[in-house]
Design a protein around this motif. Structure first.
Motif, PDB file in Angstrom:
ATOM      1  N   GLU A 218       0.801  -1.325   0.130  1.00  0.00           N
ATOM      2  CA  GLU A 218       0.142   0.226   0.036  1.00  0.00           C
ATOM      3  C   GLU A 218       0.819   1.557  -0.024  1.00  0.00           C
ATOM      4  OE1 GLU A 218      -2.376  -0.933   3.146  1.00  0.00           O
ATOM      5  OE2 GLU A 218      -3.715  -1.892   2.436  1.00  0.00           O
ATOM      6  N   ASN A 219       1.663   1.273   0.521  1.00  0.00           N
ATOM      7  CA  ASN A 219       2.743   2.486   0.383  1.00  0.00           C
ATOM      8  C   ASN A 219       3.306   2.467  -0.840  1.00  0.00           C
ATOM      9  OD1 ASN A 219       3.417   3.643   3.300  1.00  0.00           O
ATOM     10  ND2 ASN A 219       3.545   1.829   3.983  1.00  0.00           N
ATOM     11  N   GLU A 220       3.203   1.234  -1.193  1.00  0.00           N
ATOM     12  CA  GLU A 220       3.792   1.343  -2.695  1.00  0.00           C
ATOM     13  C   GLU A 220       3.438   1.791  -3.396  1.00  0.00           C
ATOM     14  OE1 GLU A 220       4.677  -2.380  -4.189  1.00  0.00           O
ATOM     15  OE2 GLU A 220       6.254  -1.853  -5.746  1.00  0.00           O
ATOM     16  N   MET A 221       1.923   1.915  -3.421  1.00  0.00           N
ATOM     17  CA  MET A 221       1.045   2.589  -4.586  1.00  0.00           C
ATOM     18  C   MET A 221       0.559   3.462  -4.466  1.00  0.00           C
ATOM     19  SD  MET A 221      -1.938   0.076  -4.331  1.00  0.00           S
ATOM     20  CE  MET A 221      -3.209   0.606  -3.475  1.00  0.00           C
ATOM     21  N   HIS A 222       1.215   3.736  -2.920  1.00  0.00           N
ATOM     22  CA  HIS A 222       0.924   5.672  -2.423  1.00  0.00           C
ATOM     23  C   HIS A 222       2.054   6.189  -3.291  1.00  0.00           C
ATOM     24  CE1 HIS A 222       2.555   8.681  -0.140  1.00  0.00           C
ATOM     25  NE2 HIS A 222       0.421   9.364  -0.571  1.00  0.00           N
ATOM     26  N   ASP A 223       3.147   5.940  -2.689  1.00  0.00           N
ATOM     27  CA  ASP A 223       4.862   6.686  -3.536  1.00  0.00           C
ATOM     28  C   ASP A 223       4.613   6.828  -4.731  1.00  0.00           C
ATOM     29  OD1 ASP A 223       4.970   6.247  -1.165  1.00  0.00           O
ATOM     30  OD2 ASP A 223       6.725   5.477  -0.231  1.00  0.00           O
ATOM     31  N   LEU A 224       4.690   5.159  -5.629  1.00  0.00           N
ATOM     32  CA  LEU A 224       4.478   5.498  -7.236  1.00  0.00           C
ATOM     33  C   LEU A 224       3.366   5.785  -8.460  1.00  0.00           C
ATOM     34  CD1 LEU A 224       6.445   2.253  -7.331  1.00  0.00           C
ATOM     35  CD2 LEU A 224       7.806   4.174  -6.792  1.00  0.00           C
ATOM     36  N   PHE A 225       2.530   5.562  -7.260  1.00  0.00           N
ATOM     37  CA  PHE A 225       1.049   6.276  -8.356  1.00  0.00           C
ATOM     38  C   PHE A 225       0.396   7.228  -7.473  1.00  0.00           C
ATOM     39  CE2 PHE A 225       1.969   1.908  -9.332  1.00  0.00           C
ATOM     40  CZ  PHE A 225       1.412   1.510 -11.042  1.00  0.00           C
ATOM     41  N   GLY A 226       0.824   7.384  -6.596  1.00  0.00           N
ATOM     42  CA  GLY A 226      -0.031   9.017  -5.519  1.00  0.00           C
ATOM     43  C   GLY A 226      -1.442   8.554  -5.762  1.00  0.00           C
ATOM     44  N   ILE A 227      -2.163   7.489  -5.061  1.00  0.00           N
ATOM     45  CA  ILE A 227      -2.954   6.737  -4.614  1.00  0.00           C
ATOM     46  C   ILE A 227      -2.515   7.171  -3.092  1.00  0.00           C
ATOM     47  CG2 ILE A 227      -4.924   4.321  -4.119  1.00  0.00           C
ATOM     48  CD1 ILE A 227      -3.902   4.287  -7.361  1.00  0.00           C
ATOM     49  N   GLN A 228      -3.954   7.023  -2.628  1.00  0.00           N
ATOM     50  CA  GLN A 228      -4.499   7.858  -1.275  1.00  0.00           C
ATOM     51  C   GLN A 228      -5.008   6.429  -0.568  1.00  0.00           C
ATOM     52  OE1 GLN A 228      -2.930  10.781   0.014  1.00  0.00           O
ATOM     53  NE2 GLN A 228      -2.334  10.955  -1.718  1.00  0.00           N
TER      54      GLN A 228
ATOM     55  N   MET B   3      -3.828   2.917   7.097  1.00  0.00           N
ATOM     56  CA  MET B   3      -2.484   1.932   6.741  1.00  0.00           C
ATOM     57  C   MET B   3      -1.896   1.825   7.982  1.00  0.00           C
ATOM     58  SD  MET B   3       0.062   2.407   3.895  1.00  0.00           S
ATOM     59  CE  MET B   3      -0.081   4.095   3.398  1.00  0.00           C
ATOM     60  N   ASN B   4      -1.142   0.680   9.196  1.00  0.00           N
ATOM     61  CA  ASN B   4      -1.011  -0.122  10.425  1.00  0.00           C
ATOM     62  C   ASN B   4       0.413   1.156  10.521  1.00  0.00           C
ATOM     63  OD1 ASN B   4       0.453  -1.527   8.076  1.00  0.00           O
ATOM     64  ND2 ASN B   4      -0.438  -3.199   9.816  1.00  0.00           N
ATOM     65  N   ILE B   5       0.623   0.994   9.097  1.00  0.00           N
ATOM     66  CA  ILE B   5       2.575   1.258   8.973  1.00  0.00           C
ATOM     67  C   ILE B   5       2.851   2.442   8.038  1.00  0.00           C
ATOM     68  CG2 ILE B   5       5.056   1.146   9.085  1.00  0.00           C
ATOM     69  CD1 ILE B   5       4.253  -1.959  10.168  1.00  0.00           C
ATOM     70  N   ASP B   6       2.892   3.752   7.982  1.00  0.00           N
ATOM     71  CA  ASP B   6       2.208   4.724   6.807  1.00  0.00           C
ATOM     72  C   ASP B   6       3.681   5.395   7.568  1.00  0.00           C
ATOM     73  OD1 ASP B   6       1.926   6.323   4.433  1.00  0.00           O
ATOM     74  OD2 ASP B   6       0.008   7.174   6.197  1.00  0.00           O
ATOM     75  N   PHE B   7       4.579   4.770   5.500  1.00  0.00           N
ATOM     76  CA  PHE B   7       5.664   6.104   5.703  1.00  0.00           C
ATOM     77  C   PHE B   7       5.868   7.248   5.240  1.00  0.00           C
ATOM     78  CE2 PHE B   7       6.634   1.300   6.091  1.00  0.00           C
ATOM     79  CZ  PHE B   7       7.774   1.763   6.237  1.00  0.00           C
ATOM     80  N   LYS B   8       4.170   7.253   5.038  1.00  0.00           N
ATOM     81  CA  LYS B   8       3.943   9.371   4.413  1.00  0.00           C
ATOM     82  C   LYS B   8       4.749   9.249   3.256  1.00  0.00           C
ATOM     83  CE  LYS B   8       1.758  10.829   8.129  1.00  0.00           C
ATOM     84  NZ  LYS B   8       1.701   9.299   9.401  1.00  0.00           N
ATOM     85  N   GLY B   9       4.725   8.662   1.990  1.00  0.00           N
ATOM     86  CA  GLY B   9       6.069   9.068   0.724  1.00  0.00           C
ATOM     87  C   GLY B   9       7.339   8.577   1.144  1.00  0.00           C
ATOM     88  N   THR B  10       7.498   7.984   2.568  1.00  0.00           N
ATOM     89  CA  THR B  10       9.353   8.160   2.170  1.00  0.00           C
ATOM     90  C   THR B  10       9.817   6.401   2.161  1.00  0.00           C
ATOM     91  OG1 THR B  10       8.753   7.689   4.590  1.00  0.00           O
ATOM     92  CG2 THR B  10       9.602  10.098   4.094  1.00  0.00           C
TER      93      THR B  10
END
Lengths: 155, 125, 127, 359
Positions: B81-91, B95-102
């Motif tokens: 899910e973090n990968e999806m957020h970082d690479l595609f920008g999907i919110q 999430m249990n561990i949110d890297f917040k784009g890092t």
């Protein structure tokens, strides 16, 4: 300082390579190629090293660690860029996250081509680097006492 | 060479959590979550496997849709899910561990949602 | 038992040849199909530029006017793609790898191929 | 309750050949939590499918990882073949099995060496890598490359192995087996190794399964998942035993890999005895239109290549889910509650391959 030319220590940093060159560096250290017969030792600590073996095309996140590792190596030092990715980015040159070569971040002294670079190639590269290291050392001795470099002058 | 049966069910975003829960109760393991940009929409595939039986559920979302996290059922989903957020920008919500784009720091923000760069073949080295 | 095992291993190690290849003194291990570097034969090249198109890392530059075939050795990933697709087999793979260097450079080959008088093939090569 | 401190681990670390960063939250000497941060090798080459034709993307797929290069290439090709409904010649399928198994041998021997180095057994490290050179010699003799084989091609393989060479190879396998036997005896029966690895980094069967562990990490905890059982390539005509171990600690994972070395040599023997004559490639025309999830067993576990084409020369998406990525959550679980001194051993015990993880 004369001991330096006899036993150069290397530190290896993987700046976003595919692993192929990295395992070939390790292979060069193991029995079949055995660079330790030249006194070359792979150290994990950049502060102990003379030669930085660097692989990969450097990505966004690796820039800073790579620069840090380079800065931590005491003078004189040489950088050997191993593999095609380290030279130009190779096949990954057009990727968005790739800087395209070690020389975009730190100065490189020797390029070792190959995808993946063969252990013999790496030995050749390190031997070439030793010549450059020796020149740098001589230059440093000329400039003044090599043992007492002032802080800040080193890099 | 035998082709594997790969059932893909397309569902609504609202039904995602319910369907995933069903798989979790059945004892499936999460194989992967992958995102694909098709035109202006994003297809998100959730793949599950149990005893080599492979199933997919797919949601089709637009760029501004918030997707619920499935980390309540599958703890390991945070990495996808973090990968999806970082690479595609999907919110992704909750999430249990949110890297917040890092997790992946890239030189281009949300690279996979960008149009492709022009082909630069045969340029001077 | 472990003692005998150890003695056996030690004896064998003493008796057999060392596995190390003393590289600069001894020749490197190579096989006839080892991928080293691409060699270009100028007398066969018809300047079709298929190799340029097929090169995954765009290391090859072909200049039809100047009749040169250039390769950037520091960009070539030695994948054998150009050798496989060359229609006239003017490209071949040599087993010797490119030597390390202190500076990057492009290697240039000259195309000496002259189109035979009967113009059968549809290539852009000027006769 | 003692104060918590955070110790950074990596990206440049003596035991790590590749950069990964872990923030270890410590209470005294015990790790209570781990925050991984990856992205040091993220190149983003999945995006290259938009620039490279699908036939050329094979070269990129092969360079996903230097250790399991062949498996990545073959898996990608198989995905395209499934989408385009290409029947790969039998001989090519068997050759893929042979090279895949040699990749596994090379990867496992490499890992055994690095693992020995992580717990300070330098001699064993050298021994494992010495044996590994035999595998690499074979690779180079048959493919032309030591670590990047470059023999995958859509519709088959790019090189054939002559039957004399195959027969000689089977003879050489006996020497390899003998050397590996000596090597694995030390790993499995040496007291100092057993003491160092037993009950370190334990993960239960349930946790391993639900956290998505694959490959030897899962099989070390007793979860029998092996994608070779799916029967892709020629594996459906071979007898593939699934090796498991029940303890779920570092020694179990080591045992699984050590035993898999022998199943790999056995599979190669089986493949050589069954390999038919014939062509090794078919001509490919057209372009892929459709999607497929290819799953294959990489040395580290289940590898998923998702490919989607739209009928043009350029694919829409190639998504590579590598085993290490899915093994990171179990790794976090293993590290919680361990001692700081065990961290390098546990991190290496999942056989992290960061290069393919981050693509």
């Amino acid at each position: 300082m004369t001991y330096l030319q006899k036993s150069p220590w290397i530190v290896h940093y993987n700046a976003s390579s595919c692993n192929g060159c990295d395992i070939e560096i390790l292979a060069a250290l193991t029995p079949v190629f055995d660079v330790e017969r030249f006194g070359i030792v792979n150290t994990g600590n950049p502060k102990h090293a003379d030669i930085l073996l660097c692989t990969g095309s450097v990505n966004e996140r690796n820039k800073v660690p790579l620069k840090n590792v380079y800065d931590m190596i005491p003078e004189p030092k040489v950088v050997v860029a191993i593999g095609i990715c380290a030279a130009s980015g190779g096949i990954f040159r057009e990727c968005y996250n790739v800087q395209g070569g070690i020389d975009k971040i730190i100065p490189v002294d020797v390029w070792v081509p190959g995808c993946a670079a063969r252990p013999e190639s790496i030995i050749d590269g390190v031997v070439t680097a030793l010549g450059i290291l020796e020149q740098k050392r001589a230059k440093m001795l000329e400039k003044g006492s090599a043992g007492s470099i002032k802080a800040g002058e080193a890099v | 060479m035998t082709a594997q049966a790969q059932a893909t069910t397309i569902i609504d975003v609202g039904k995602l959590v319910g369907s995933v829960e069903h798989y979790r109760n059945e004892g499936y393991r999460l194989v992967q979550i992958g995102c694909t940009k098709v035109g202006d929409t994003y297809e998100i595939n959730y793949s599950f496997d149990k005893d080599y039986h492979f199933e997919n559920i797919r949601i089709v979302v637009s760029a501004d849709t918030e997707v619920p996290s499935i980390s309540g059922m599958y703890w390991n989903s945070f990495i996808y899910e973090n990968e999806m957020h970082d690479l595609f920008g999907i919110q992704v919500r909750g999430m249990n561990i949110d890297f917040k784009g890092t997790l992946f720091r890239t030189s281009v923000k949300y690279p996979f949602s960008q149009p492709p760069v022009t082909v630069t073949k045969g340029d001077k080295p | 038992m472990a003692f005998f095992e150890m003695v056996r291993t030690a004896l064998r190690t003493v008796l057999q040849q060392p596995v190390t290849i003393l590289y600069p003194a001894q020749a490197a291990k190579k096989t006839p199909i080892s991928r080293g570097h691409v060699v270009h034969d100028g007398s066969k090249c018809i300047s079709c530029s298929i190799c340029v198109k097929k090169c995954p890392s765009q290391a090859i530059i072909l200049n039809k006017e100047a009749k040169t075939w250039q390769i950037d050795r520091f960009r070539c990933v030695v994948c054998n793609s150009c050798v496989d697709t060359c229609p006239t087999k003017c490209l071949s793979m040599d087993t010797q790898y490119t030597a390390p260097a202190a500076a990057k450079g492009i290697e240039t080959f000259t195309i000496t191929y002259v189109k035979p008088p009967k113009p059968e093939k549809k290539d852009e090569q000027k006769p | 309750m003692s104060k918590q401190i955070i110790v950074p681990f990596g990206p440049q670390h003596p035991v790590l050949p590749e950069p990964i960063h872990l923030d270890l939250v410590l209470e005294d000497e015990t790790v209570v939590d781990v925050i991984p941060s990856i992205g040091y090798i993220h190149r983003g080459f999945e995006k290259l499918v938009e620039k490279r034709e699908f036939t050329e993307y094979v070269y990129v797929a092969e360079r996903t990882c230097g250790i399991c290069s062949f498996v990545h290439g073959a898996t990608y090709c198989e995905g395209i073949e499934q989408i385009m409904k290409i029947d790969v010649p039998e001989r090519a399928q068997y050759l893929r099995v042979i090279w895949s198994e040699f990749s596994r041998l090379h990867s496992h021997l490499l890992w055994l060496g690095c693992f020995a180095d992580s717990f300070g057994f330098e001699n064993l490290f050298m021994g494992a890598w010495k044996t590994r050179e035999r595998v690499l010699d074979f690779m180079e003799e048959t493919t032309g490359g030591r670590v990047i084989q470059g023999t995958s091609k859509i519709g088959g393989v790019r090189r054939d192995i002559s039957s004399e060479r195959l027969d000689k190879m089977v003879k050489d396998l006996d020497i390899l087996d003998q050397e590996m036997k000596e090597l694995t005896t030390v790993f499995l029966h040496d007291d100092s190794v057993r003491h160092r690895l037993r009950n370190v980094g334990v993960i239960s069967r349930e946790d391993a399964y639900h956290l998505g562990a694959v490959g030897p990490t899962a099989r070390g905890s007793g979860v029998a998942i092996d994608m070779r059982k799916l029967g892709y390539g020629a594996y459906d005509r071979l007898n593939v035993p699934v090796i498991t171990d029940s303890c779920g600690d570092c020694l179990s994972r080591c045992t699984v890999r050590a035993k898999e070395l022998f199943t790999s040599t056995d599979l190669i023997r089986q493949a050589v005895s069954k390999i038919p004559d014939g062509p090794v490639e078919v001509k490919v025309t057209g372009a892929p239109d459709g999607e497929y999830f290819t799953r294959a067993e990489q040395p580290r576990g289940e590898l998923v290549h998702y490919l989607k084409g739209n009928g043009s020369k350029f694919l829409v998406r190639s998504r590579i889910r590598t085993p290490t990525l899915t093994n990171i959550p179990p790794l976090i679980k293993m590290l919680q509650g361990c001692e700081l001194a065990d961290v390098p051993v546990i991190v290496l015990s999942i056989d992290p391959c960061i290069s393919c993880t981050e693509r």
